[in-house]
Design a protein around this motif. Sequence first.
Motif, PDB file in Angstrom:
ATOM      1  N   ARG A   7       0.848  -1.186   0.000  1.00 22.18           N
ATOM      2  CA  ARG A   7       0.000   0.000   0.000  1.00 22.18           C
ATOM      3  C   ARG A   7       0.884   1.236   0.000  1.00 22.18           C
ATOM      4  NH1 ARG A   7      -1.098  -2.815   4.530  1.00 22.18           N
ATOM      5  NH2 ARG A   7       0.039  -2.195   6.414  1.00 22.18           N
ATOM      6  N   TRP A   8       0.252   2.377  -0.331  1.00 21.33           N
ATOM      7  CA  TRP A   8       0.963   3.624  -0.516  1.00 21.33           C
ATOM      8  C   TRP A   8       0.347   4.707   0.369  1.00 21.33           C
ATOM      9  CZ3 TRP A   8       4.959   3.275  -4.176  1.00 21.33           C
ATOM     10  CH2 TRP A   8       4.921   2.140  -4.984  1.00 21.33           C
ATOM     11  N   ARG A   9       1.181   5.569   0.900  1.00 23.43           N
ATOM     12  CA  ARG A   9       0.711   6.689   1.710  1.00 23.43           C
ATOM     13  C   ARG A   9       0.685   7.937   0.834  1.00 23.43           C
ATOM     14  NH1 ARG A   9       0.036   8.148   7.059  1.00 23.43           N
ATOM     15  NH2 ARG A   9       0.701  10.262   7.667  1.00 23.43           N
ATOM     16  N   VAL A  10      -0.418   8.697   0.911  1.00 22.37           N
ATOM     17  CA  VAL A  10      -0.648   9.797  -0.010  1.00 22.37           C
ATOM     18  C   VAL A  10      -0.974  11.078   0.758  1.00 22.37           C
ATOM     19  CG1 VAL A  10      -2.148  10.672  -1.852  1.00 22.37           C
ATOM     20  CG2 VAL A  10      -1.457   8.260  -1.838  1.00 22.37           C
ATOM     21  N   GLU A  11      -0.255  12.142   0.424  1.00 21.00           N
ATOM     22  CA  GLU A  11      -0.604  13.462   0.935  1.00 21.00           C
ATOM     23  C   GLU A  11      -1.612  14.084  -0.021  1.00 21.00           C
ATOM     24  OE1 GLU A  11       1.387  17.791   2.152  1.00 21.00           O
ATOM     25  OE2 GLU A  11       2.627  16.229   1.231  1.00 21.00           O
ATOM     26  N   ASN A  12      -2.836  14.260   0.470  1.00 24.24           N
ATOM     27  CA  ASN A  12      -3.880  14.906  -0.307  1.00 24.24           C
ATOM     28  C   ASN A  12      -3.877  16.402   0.019  1.00 24.24           C
ATOM     29  OD1 ASN A  12      -6.091  15.260  -2.002  1.00 24.24           O
ATOM     30  ND2 ASN A  12      -7.244  13.566  -1.128  1.00 24.24           N
ATOM     31  N   SER A  13      -4.689  17.169  -0.675  1.00 28.80           N
ATOM     32  CA  SER A  13      -4.768  18.610  -0.412  1.00 28.80           C
ATOM     33  C   SER A  13      -6.207  19.012  -0.124  1.00 28.80           C
ATOM     34  CB  SER A  13      -4.218  19.400  -1.607  1.00 28.80           C
ATOM     35  OG  SER A  13      -4.830  19.003  -2.821  1.00 28.80           O
ATOM     36  N   TRP A  14      -6.893  18.158   0.646  1.00 30.46           N
ATOM     37  CA  TRP A  14      -8.282  18.399   1.010  1.00 30.46           C
ATOM     38  C   TRP A  14      -8.437  18.704   2.491  1.00 30.46           C
ATOM     39  CZ3 TRP A  14     -10.799  13.695  -1.969  1.00 30.46           C
ATOM     40  CH2 TRP A  14     -10.753  13.965  -3.347  1.00 30.46           C
ATOM     41  N   GLY A  15      -7.377  19.144   3.133  1.00 32.99           N
ATOM     42  CA  GLY A  15      -7.457  19.512   4.534  1.00 32.99           C
ATOM     43  C   GLY A  15      -7.340  18.308   5.461  1.00 32.99           C
ATOM     44  N   PRO A  16      -7.260  18.568   6.785  1.00 39.24           N
ATOM     45  CA  PRO A  16      -6.952  17.514   7.752  1.00 39.24           C
ATOM     46  C   PRO A  16      -8.153  16.784   8.338  1.00 39.24           C
ATOM     47  CG  PRO A  16      -6.899  19.644   8.829  1.00 39.24           C
ATOM     48  CD  PRO A  16      -7.214  19.919   7.384  1.00 39.24           C
ATOM     49  N   LYS A  17      -9.373  17.121   7.940  1.00 31.86           N
ATOM     50  CA  LYS A  17     -10.536  16.556   8.637  1.00 31.86           C
ATOM     51  C   LYS A  17     -10.809  15.098   8.279  1.00 31.86           C
ATOM     52  CE  LYS A  17     -12.866  20.990   9.309  1.00 31.86           C
ATOM     53  NZ  LYS A  17     -14.090  21.795   9.061  1.00 31.86           N
ATOM     54  N   ALA A  18     -10.481  14.681   7.061  1.00 27.61           N
ATOM     55  CA  ALA A  18     -10.742  13.302   6.642  1.00 27.61           C
ATOM     56  C   ALA A  18      -9.463  12.486   6.684  1.00 27.61           C
ATOM     57  CB  ALA A  18     -11.324  13.278   5.235  1.00 27.61           C
ATOM     58  N   ALA A  19      -9.624  11.170   6.578  1.00 25.31           N
ATOM     59  CA  ALA A  19      -8.492  10.241   6.520  1.00 25.31           C
ATOM     60  C   ALA A  19      -7.641  10.365   7.785  1.00 25.31           C
ATOM     61  CB  ALA A  19      -7.669  10.488   5.258  1.00 25.31           C
ATOM     62  N   GLU A  20      -6.335  10.150   7.666  1.00 27.98           N
ATOM     63  CA  GLU A  20      -5.429  10.269   8.805  1.00 27.98           C
ATOM     64  C   GLU A  20      -4.838  11.677   8.806  1.00 27.98           C
ATOM     65  OE1 GLU A  20      -1.197   8.388   9.827  1.00 27.98           O
ATOM     66  OE2 GLU A  20      -2.774   6.876   9.689  1.00 27.98           O
ATOM     67  N   LYS A  21      -5.639  12.614   9.315  1.00 28.80           N
ATOM     68  CA  LYS A  21      -5.290  14.034   9.303  1.00 28.80           C
ATOM     69  C   LYS A  21      -4.925  14.503   7.895  1.00 28.80           C
ATOM     70  CE  LYS A  21      -3.805  14.214  14.127  1.00 28.80           C
ATOM     71  NZ  LYS A  21      -2.719  14.558  15.073  1.00 28.80           N
ATOM     72  N   GLY A  22      -5.657  13.977   6.917  1.00 29.27           N
ATOM     73  CA  GLY A  22      -5.480  14.390   5.529  1.00 29.27           C
ATOM     74  C   GLY A  22      -4.586  13.500   4.698  1.00 29.27           C
ATOM     75  N   PHE A  23      -3.933  12.516   5.314  1.00 29.81           N
ATOM     76  CA  PHE A  23      -3.094  11.563   4.573  1.00 29.81           C
ATOM     77  C   PHE A  23      -3.910  10.297   4.304  1.00 29.81           C
ATOM     78  CE2 PHE A  23      -0.023  14.412   6.427  1.00 29.81           C
ATOM     79  CZ  PHE A  23       0.952  14.516   5.457  1.00 29.81           C
ATOM     80  N   TRP A  24      -3.943   9.892   3.048  1.00 31.14           N
ATOM     81  CA  TRP A  24      -4.779   8.779   2.603  1.00 31.14           C
ATOM     82  C   TRP A  24      -3.957   7.505   2.442  1.00 31.14           C
ATOM     83  CZ3 TRP A  24      -9.838   9.089  -0.244  1.00 31.14           C
ATOM     84  CH2 TRP A  24     -10.546  10.258   0.074  1.00 31.14           C
ATOM     85  N   THR A  25      -4.686   6.377   2.386  1.00 34.73           N
ATOM     86  CA  THR A  25      -4.066   5.075   2.173  1.00 34.73           C
ATOM     87  C   THR A  25      -4.566   4.486   0.861  1.00 34.73           C
ATOM     88  OG1 THR A  25      -3.923   4.661   4.551  1.00 34.73           O
ATOM     89  CG2 THR A  25      -3.762   2.744   3.082  1.00 34.73           C
ATOM     90  N   MET A  26      -3.625   4.131  -0.020  1.00 31.58           N
ATOM     91  CA  MET A  26      -3.948   3.558  -1.326  1.00 31.58           C
ATOM     92  C   MET A  26      -3.443   2.118  -1.370  1.00 31.58           C
ATOM     93  SD  MET A  26      -2.340   4.540  -5.067  1.00 31.58           S
ATOM     94  CE  MET A  26      -2.775   6.266  -4.959  1.00 31.58           C
ATOM     95  N   ASN A  27      -4.354   1.159  -1.440  1.00 31.52           N
ATOM     96  CA  ASN A  27      -3.922  -0.217  -1.626  1.00 31.52           C
ATOM     97  C   ASN A  27      -3.343  -0.392  -3.031  1.00 31.52           C
ATOM     98  OD1 ASN A  27      -4.515  -1.142   0.945  1.00 31.52           O
ATOM     99  ND2 ASN A  27      -6.629  -1.670   0.412  1.00 31.52           N
ATOM    100  N   ASP A  28      -2.384  -1.301  -3.153  1.00 30.06           N
ATOM    101  CA  ASP A  28      -1.612  -1.403  -4.390  1.00 30.06           C
ATOM    102  C   ASP A  28      -2.482  -1.758  -5.593  1.00 30.06           C
ATOM    103  OD1 ASP A  28       1.109  -1.394  -5.631  1.00 30.06           O
ATOM    104  OD2 ASP A  28       0.573  -3.475  -6.077  1.00 30.06           O
ATOM    105  N   ASN A  29      -3.564  -2.505  -5.389  1.00 27.13           N
ATOM    106  CA  ASN A  29      -4.409  -2.867  -6.535  1.00 27.13           C
ATOM    107  C   ASN A  29      -5.099  -1.638  -7.133  1.00 27.13           C
ATOM    108  OD1 ASN A  29      -6.439  -2.357  -4.653  1.00 27.13           O
ATOM    109  ND2 ASN A  29      -7.145  -4.473  -4.523  1.00 27.13           N
ATOM    110  N   TRP A  30      -5.312  -0.603  -6.350  1.00 29.86           N
ATOM    111  CA  TRP A  30      -5.910   0.631  -6.862  1.00 29.86           C
ATOM    112  C   TRP A  30      -4.912   1.384  -7.739  1.00 29.86           C
ATOM    113  CZ3 TRP A  30      -5.761   5.978  -7.008  1.00 29.86           C
ATOM    114  CH2 TRP A  30      -6.969   6.648  -7.241  1.00 29.86           C
ATOM    115  N   PHE A  31      -3.639   1.360  -7.351  1.00 32.48           N
ATOM    116  CA  PHE A  31      -2.578   1.977  -8.145  1.00 32.48           C
ATOM    117  C   PHE A  31      -2.630   1.433  -9.573  1.00 32.48           C
ATOM    118  CE2 PHE A  31       1.858   3.879  -7.594  1.00 32.48           C
ATOM    119  CZ  PHE A  31       2.170   3.878  -8.938  1.00 32.48           C
ATOM    120  N   ASP A  32      -2.748   0.119  -9.710  1.00 28.39           N
ATOM    121  CA  ASP A  32      -2.776  -0.501 -11.037  1.00 28.39           C
ATOM    122  C   ASP A  32      -3.873   0.067 -11.924  1.00 28.39           C
ATOM    123  OD1 ASP A  32      -0.706  -2.226 -10.349  1.00 28.39           O
ATOM    124  OD2 ASP A  32      -2.061  -3.820  -9.692  1.00 28.39           O
ATOM    125  N   GLN A  33      -5.036   0.315 -11.343  1.00 31.62           N
ATOM    126  CA  GLN A  33      -6.215   0.661 -12.132  1.00 31.62           C
ATOM    127  C   GLN A  33      -6.428   2.161 -12.322  1.00 31.62           C
ATOM    128  OE1 GLN A  33      -8.135  -1.540 -13.757  1.00 31.62           O
ATOM    129  NE2 GLN A  33      -6.735  -3.119 -13.027  1.00 31.62           N
TER     130      GLN A  33
END
Length: 464
Positions: free
Chosen positions: A400-426
């Motif tokens: 899985r991959w850790r992603v810094e989003n730019s949608w503020g800190p209220k969602a996810a892990e204070k704004g950092f998202w988790t991408m499972n590797d199968n999503w990367f492929d698609q």
Amino acid sequence: MTTATDTTTTTTTAATASTTAAAGAGVDPRQLAALGDTLRADPSFRVARNAATAANVETVTLDRDVLATTDSSTSVKLDSWSVADQKKSGRCWIFAGLNALRGGDGGVIDATGVKDLELSQTYLHYWDKLEKANHFLCAMAGLTDRDIDDRTVQHLLADPVEDGGQWNMFVALVDKYGAVPKYAMPETRSSSDTRAMNRDLATALRAGATRMRQDGADVREVHRGTLADVHRILTVHLGTPPERFVWQYRDRNDEFHRVGEMTPRDFAARYLPADLGEYVCVVDDPRRTSPRGGLFTVEHLGNVVGGAPVTYVNAPVEVIKAAVLESLQDGRPVWFGCDTAAQSYRERGVWDAHLHDYEGFYDVELDLTKEERLLTGESQMTHAMVFTGVDVDDDGRPVRWRVENSWGPKAAEKGFWTMNDNWFDQYVFEIAVHRDRLPQEYRAALDTTPTVLPAWDPMGALAR
């Protein structure tokens, strides 16, 4: 006697009838009645209907097994800073570009020791709008010999100066205008909510394009006058970019540093990577019309006239993953573009290729390949973000991959998202990495003449 017009009408009518016959007859009320009887007899349909009429479909289709087995921890993690927030704007590519440069080894935070230093997105946003307006007017001047309903002309008129952009466009702005800390050009109401500003800028540009087409028009004079109008509207909304600013700060150890007065270009030369021009775009475009190892560009895509063109080399997703993995392991965040809305759960900040079981919910086959999604418009690049971490298993493969989003800190892990590797492929389509991260065959392609794709090609979607 049958006239030429009659012949055309007859031919068109026959073609329409042929198409209708080939596609099947019209909607049959008896068939609908039979379908309705089938649905009413199906208990799974009744459950789905009751759920969809009482709750959000995105919630009721969530696969709880996927959520329960998705851990946000990663073996490589670069970020120790807070996320930014683009709010109601399409500036993700600028946010992602600045985020990629502020963090990691050798980033601005590393160089200054300021824990949560944020660079001004509004500063680059201002110059991007002005440069895009000029780019648009140059294109319109070169297309005055085409009909107004020409597909290319209409495509450009549809979005003359929207918020989107590409990595090469970000680099072109930094090269020409530098960068500044956020306090030197802070957010405004219009930078955080660009709808009204974009509407009025687009109207000004369409008016200019119309005047260029009038009989006897001095196209250059219209260009200059329209750009002046754009400059006025833009400065009303975003303010005047600083020519110089005072740079002083306290680092994470509370030590004070007074650097003194700087220009934006001085700041960029001192703190941003000197080899920024060596970072290149790589895409995973599985369409058979875009061969692997080829270099491509999209017609009329860009902002700074005379700047480096927007180009990308097409490589398999395995090559792209390897480049991202190597960059992260070397301490460098990676800018990327993807189709962020697909198979996404904002509250938890999770992406997985099988996160929502739409097929099971509707009992309808909905599967499309990545190529088919691109060809049909089902999927395209809609958002840019930054990889800041990865979890690697014992065999060296990303999980899985850790992603810094730019949608503020209220969602996810204070704004950092988790991408499972199968999503990367698609759903990941593009990355920006140093050219040295690529195998030789793809580095060599970067020095070839790019194939030009039409202005409406989906590989240019992130800039719209």
